[in-house]
Scaffold this motif. Structure first.
Motif, mmCIF file in Angstrom:
data_model
loop_
_atom_site.group_PDB
_atom_site.id
_atom_site.type_symbol
_atom_site.label_atom_id
_atom_site.label_comp_id
_atom_site.label_asym_id
_atom_site.label_seq_id
_atom_site.Cartn_x
_atom_site.Cartn_y
_atom_site.Cartn_z
ATOM 1 N N VAL A 104 19.658 11.758 1.448
ATOM 2 C CA VAL A 104 18.791 11.472 0.306
ATOM 3 C C VAL A 104 17.725 10.455 0.705
ATOM 4 C CG1 VAL A 104 18.721 10.596 -2.076
ATOM 5 C CG2 VAL A 104 20.656 11.988 -1.322
ATOM 6 N N MET A 105 18.046 9.608 1.681
ATOM 7 C CA MET A 105 17.115 8.576 2.154
ATOM 8 C C MET A 105 16.359 9.006 3.400
ATOM 9 S SD MET A 105 19.492 5.211 1.773
ATOM 10 C CE MET A 105 21.090 5.392 0.996
ATOM 11 N N GLY A 106 16.471 10.283 3.791
ATOM 12 C CA GLY A 106 15.752 10.762 4.965
ATOM 13 C C GLY A 106 16.355 10.313 6.272
ATOM 14 N N MET A 107 17.683 10.110 6.299
ATOM 15 C CA MET A 107 18.369 9.642 7.493
ATOM 16 C C MET A 107 19.346 10.711 7.973
ATOM 17 S SD MET A 107 19.068 5.893 5.808
ATOM 18 C CE MET A 107 20.064 5.173 7.105
ATOM 19 N N GLN A 108 19.451 10.877 9.283
ATOM 20 C CA GLN A 108 20.396 11.840 9.823
ATOM 21 C C GLN A 108 21.174 11.242 10.978
ATOM 22 O OE1 GLN A 108 18.422 15.017 12.574
ATOM 23 N NE2 GLN A 108 16.938 14.632 10.945
ATOM 24 N N SER A 109 22.239 11.919 11.361
ATOM 25 C CA SER A 109 23.146 11.426 12.391
ATOM 26 C C SER A 109 22.529 11.593 13.775
ATOM 27 C CB SER A 109 24.473 12.194 12.309
ATOM 28 O OG SER A 109 25.312 11.860 13.378
ATOM 29 N N VAL A 110 22.398 10.468 14.491
ATOM 30 C CA VAL A 110 21.831 10.477 15.842
ATOM 31 C C VAL A 110 22.793 9.748 16.781
ATOM 32 C CG1 VAL A 110 19.911 9.775 17.312
ATOM 33 C CG2 VAL A 110 19.473 10.461 14.936
ATOM 34 N N GLY A 111 23.222 10.429 17.826
ATOM 35 C CA GLY A 111 24.052 9.804 18.850
ATOM 36 C C GLY A 111 25.528 9.778 18.495
ATOM 37 N N VAL A 166 38.481 -0.303 20.797
ATOM 38 C CA VAL A 166 38.235 -0.308 19.354
ATOM 39 C C VAL A 166 38.522 1.114 18.836
ATOM 40 C CG1 VAL A 166 36.566 -0.760 17.519
ATOM 41 C CG2 VAL A 166 36.472 -2.076 19.648
ATOM 42 N N PRO A 167 39.467 1.290 17.907
ATOM 43 C CA PRO A 167 39.941 2.630 17.534
ATOM 44 C C PRO A 167 39.028 3.382 16.556
ATOM 45 C CG PRO A 167 41.117 1.001 16.253
ATOM 46 C CD PRO A 167 40.229 0.227 17.206
ATOM 47 N N VAL A 168 37.775 3.537 16.937
ATOM 48 C CA VAL A 168 36.817 4.273 16.106
ATOM 49 C C VAL A 168 35.892 5.078 17.012
ATOM 50 C CG1 VAL A 168 36.796 2.506 14.287
ATOM 51 C CG2 VAL A 168 35.047 2.455 16.074
ATOM 52 N N HIS A 169 35.250 6.092 16.431
ATOM 53 C CA HIS A 169 34.065 6.684 17.042
ATOM 54 C C HIS A 169 32.974 6.704 15.988
ATOM 55 C CE1 HIS A 169 36.178 10.918 16.481
ATOM 56 N NE2 HIS A 169 36.244 10.182 15.399
ATOM 57 N N SER A 170 31.729 6.724 16.452
ATOM 58 C CA SER A 170 30.636 6.336 15.567
ATOM 59 C C SER A 170 29.386 7.165 15.788
ATOM 60 C CB SER A 170 30.290 4.857 15.787
ATOM 61 O OG SER A 170 31.443 4.043 15.836
ATOM 62 N N THR A 171 28.451 7.022 14.847
ATOM 63 C CA THR A 171 27.112 7.574 14.976
ATOM 64 C C THR A 171 26.137 6.618 14.306
ATOM 65 O OG1 THR A 171 25.790 9.594 14.715
ATOM 66 C CG2 THR A 171 27.093 8.909 12.816
ATOM 67 N N CYS A 172 24.855 6.877 14.499
ATOM 68 C CA CYS A 172 23.821 6.100 13.823
ATOM 69 C C CYS A 172 23.089 7.010 12.847
ATOM 70 C CB CYS A 172 22.836 5.548 14.860
ATOM 71 S SG CYS A 172 21.333 4.836 14.143
ATOM 72 N N PHE A 173 23.067 6.639 11.594
ATOM 73 C CA PHE A 173 22.240 7.356 10.620
ATOM 74 C C PHE A 173 20.892 6.644 10.556
ATOM 75 C CE2 PHE A 173 26.434 8.741 9.185
ATOM 76 C CZ PHE A 173 26.199 10.090 8.980
ATOM 77 N N ARG A 174 19.825 7.408 10.768
ATOM 78 C CA ARG A 174 18.485 6.819 10.771
ATOM 79 C C ARG A 174 17.441 7.913 10.568
ATOM 80 N NH1 ARG A 174 15.406 7.778 15.358
ATOM 81 N NH2 ARG A 174 16.422 8.132 17.382
ATOM 82 N N PRO A 175 16.200 7.528 10.211
ATOM 83 C CA PRO A 175 15.115 8.513 10.200
ATOM 84 C C PRO A 175 14.772 8.896 11.633
ATOM 85 C CG PRO A 175 14.279 6.319 9.681
ATOM 86 C CD PRO A 175 15.768 6.207 9.731
ATOM 87 N N VAL A 176 14.274 10.106 11.834
ATOM 88 C CA VAL A 176 13.929 10.551 13.192
ATOM 89 C C VAL A 176 12.449 10.821 13.361
ATOM 90 C CG1 VAL A 176 16.223 11.504 13.601
ATOM 91 C CG2 VAL A 176 14.448 12.972 12.641
ATOM 92 N N ASP A 177 11.733 11.107 12.271
ATOM 93 C CA ASP A 177 10.311 11.370 12.348
ATOM 94 C C ASP A 177 9.561 10.061 12.603
ATOM 95 O OD1 ASP A 177 7.628 11.454 10.395
ATOM 96 O OD2 ASP A 177 7.910 13.241 11.629
ATOM 97 N N GLN A 178 8.552 10.108 13.471
ATOM 98 C CA GLN A 178 7.846 8.888 13.845
ATOM 99 C C GLN A 178 7.161 8.219 12.662
ATOM 100 O OE1 GLN A 178 8.230 7.340 16.597
ATOM 101 N NE2 GLN A 178 6.889 5.662 15.940
#
Length: 476
Positions: A95-102, A111-123
């Motif tokens: 909804v905020m224009g963010m998607q999963s990157v990495g 550390v017992p987790v795995h992760s991603t970064c939600f962020r905008p991708v368009d310049q």
């Protein structure tokens, strides 16, 4: 995408919603963690001083569209407990224009987790507001005690971290293709509830202790109503100055800055933080609430440099591992200065000029046709070699800022601010397929994004110079 309202559709842009949410989140966290406000003031002072004395940096940030975003730039971090929570957070961030990157596997660092970064991708969206949320999913399968693992799963299955209205507005966005200004304001208020701190644990003191003994982070994820935001990070232009001046503001920094050493040409990401707060909580109990404390939320600062290519990252990872394998801060006799000096020495192998980083295809750059080049193109034919164009001043290049994260640095921040040097070796390693299955989407590869931006910038420069092609000997 335009920040304003789309008149034809009656919807606000995702950039607008993201900016509203970032501001609301910052205000909430400042009220919850007063030292965050002190940190913002310190970072603002340092950034103003750096820009006042470094005109070249100011000009470069202006060309790259980064100068205006520095003051609003933030990244947050949350830790989720179930695949269902991860699936829905992806929809919420969309909804905020963010998607999963990495994809980041932190289990290799204990550390017992795995992760991603939600962020905008368009310049264009990044230039408006590059808000990022480092989002981790607890790996219950890494809890060795089967009974505790089952108990944790049962606790998590019963909680609901999203309000009903937030879900309705997510569905409205998905079905209608957007939200109106009024709906966007309501969405921000409802979504914020997911990230709010709650001082009441959902478990008894006895269960909390068992979770805590398994790993402090497990207790943080499982024991509360939701994934409270555990830090909100501003971007500084001189992290060493901030680190040195934090004690003057009554803030105690962690021992070392995570990531690469100080350099003339910044690479990737450097991070530091102050110790997590010890906060009063009330444990659930049959005879009323039992008082206790919990440590999770802290302050963090970051300095961002150029994004490295796969070749550059391989060199970075090798150099960092060589230092961390020999000098461990916290070990007997080891000091922060020992680590910093050894880090700087090892990293001499990685070139410290923009020209060398580009020539050796170690980093990504944004190419631009200069006014001089455009004028020359009108007067006559130009050489079709990129190096010749750069040497003649017709083509220029600027570093592409790294928008993502580093797993070793993230783990170092986590461990430091959980108040422990606890290290655990988990038998199970990377499980990207399980993460993507829970996410309900494929994680975007960050290196692909940087390569695409570099290629697009070069194509645009070629067009402006009136050339059909270029020989790209030093372009990764």
């Amino acid at each position: 995408m335009n920040v304003g309202i789309s008149i034809m559709a009656g919807f606000v842009s995702t950039d607008r919603i993201r900016s509203l949410f970032t501001e609301a989140m910052s205000q909430m966290y400042r009220a919850e963690v007063p030292q965050y406000g002190t940190l913002l003031e310190l970072v603002s002072d340092v950034n103003a001083e750096v820009l006042a004395k470094d005109n070249a940096l100011r000009e470069r940030l202006t060309r790259a569209g980064e100068l205006e975003r520095i003051d609003v730039e933030r990244h947050g971090a949350i830790r989720l407990g179930t695949p269902e929570e991860l699936f829905t957070i992806r929809r919420l961030f969309a909804v905020m224009g963010m998607q999963s990157v990495g994809y980041y596997d932190l289990s290799v660092a204990g550390v017992p987790v795995h992760s991603t970064c939600f962020r905008p991708v368009d310049q264009a969206a990044l230039s408006v507001n590059p808000f990022r949320v480092f989002t981790s999913l607890l790996r219950l399968e890494l809890i060795e005690d089967e009974a505790l693992r089952a108990e944790a799963a049962d606790i998590l299955a019963k909680r609901r971290i999203y309000t009903e209205r937030a879900i309705q507005l997510i569905e409205r966005h998905e079905e209608a293709g957007g939200l109106t200004e009024t709906e966007a304001q309501e969405f921000v208020a409802e979504a914020l509830e997911t990230f709010r701190w709650h001082g009441e644990a959902t478990v008894t003191a006895e269960i909390y202790k068992r979770l805590h003994d398994a790993h402090r982070l497990i207790a943080d994820v499982v024991s509360f109503k939701g994934p409270h935001i555990n830090h909100l990070t501003p971007r500084t232009l001189d992290i060493d100055a901030v680190q040195a001046r934090m004690p003057e503001r009554g803030i105690t920094p962690k021992a070392v800055i995570e990531g690469p050493p100080r350099r003339d040409c910044d690479i990737l990401l450097r991070q530091t933080s102050f110790k997590a707060l010890e906060e009063a909580i009330a444990f659930a109990g049959e005879t009323g609430a039992t008082k206790g404390t919990h440590t999770a939320r802290f302050g963090e600062i970051e300095q961002r440099g150029v994004a490295l290519t796969a070749k550059g990252r391989a060199l970075y990872d090798r150099l960092l591992a060589s230092v961390r394998g020999e000098v461990q801060v916290g070990a007997a006799g080891a000091k922060a200065g020992d680590y910093d000096s050894e880090l700087a020495e090892r990293f001499r192998e990685l070139p410290d000029s923009w020209a060398a980083l580009r020539a050796e295809q170690l980093a990504f750059f944004h190419y631009s046709a200069t006014p001089k080049g455009v004028a020359a193109a009108v007067d006559g034919a130009l050489p079709d070699d990129a190096e010749a164009l750069i040497e003649m001043g017709y083509l220029t290049f600027d570093p592409i800022v790294y928008e993502d994260f580093l797993p070793v640095s993230a783990a170092g921040i986590f461990q430091s601010n959980l108040g422990t040097d606890q290290q655990q070796n988990y038998a199970t390693r990377s499980n990207r397929s399980a993460f993507e299955e829970a996410l309900g989407a494929t994680v975007t590869d960050e290196l692909d994004l940087y390569a695409e931006r570099q290629a697009r910038s070069l194509e645009a420069a070629i067009d402006l110079l009136g050339l059909s092609s270029l020989r790209l000997s030093n372009v990764a």
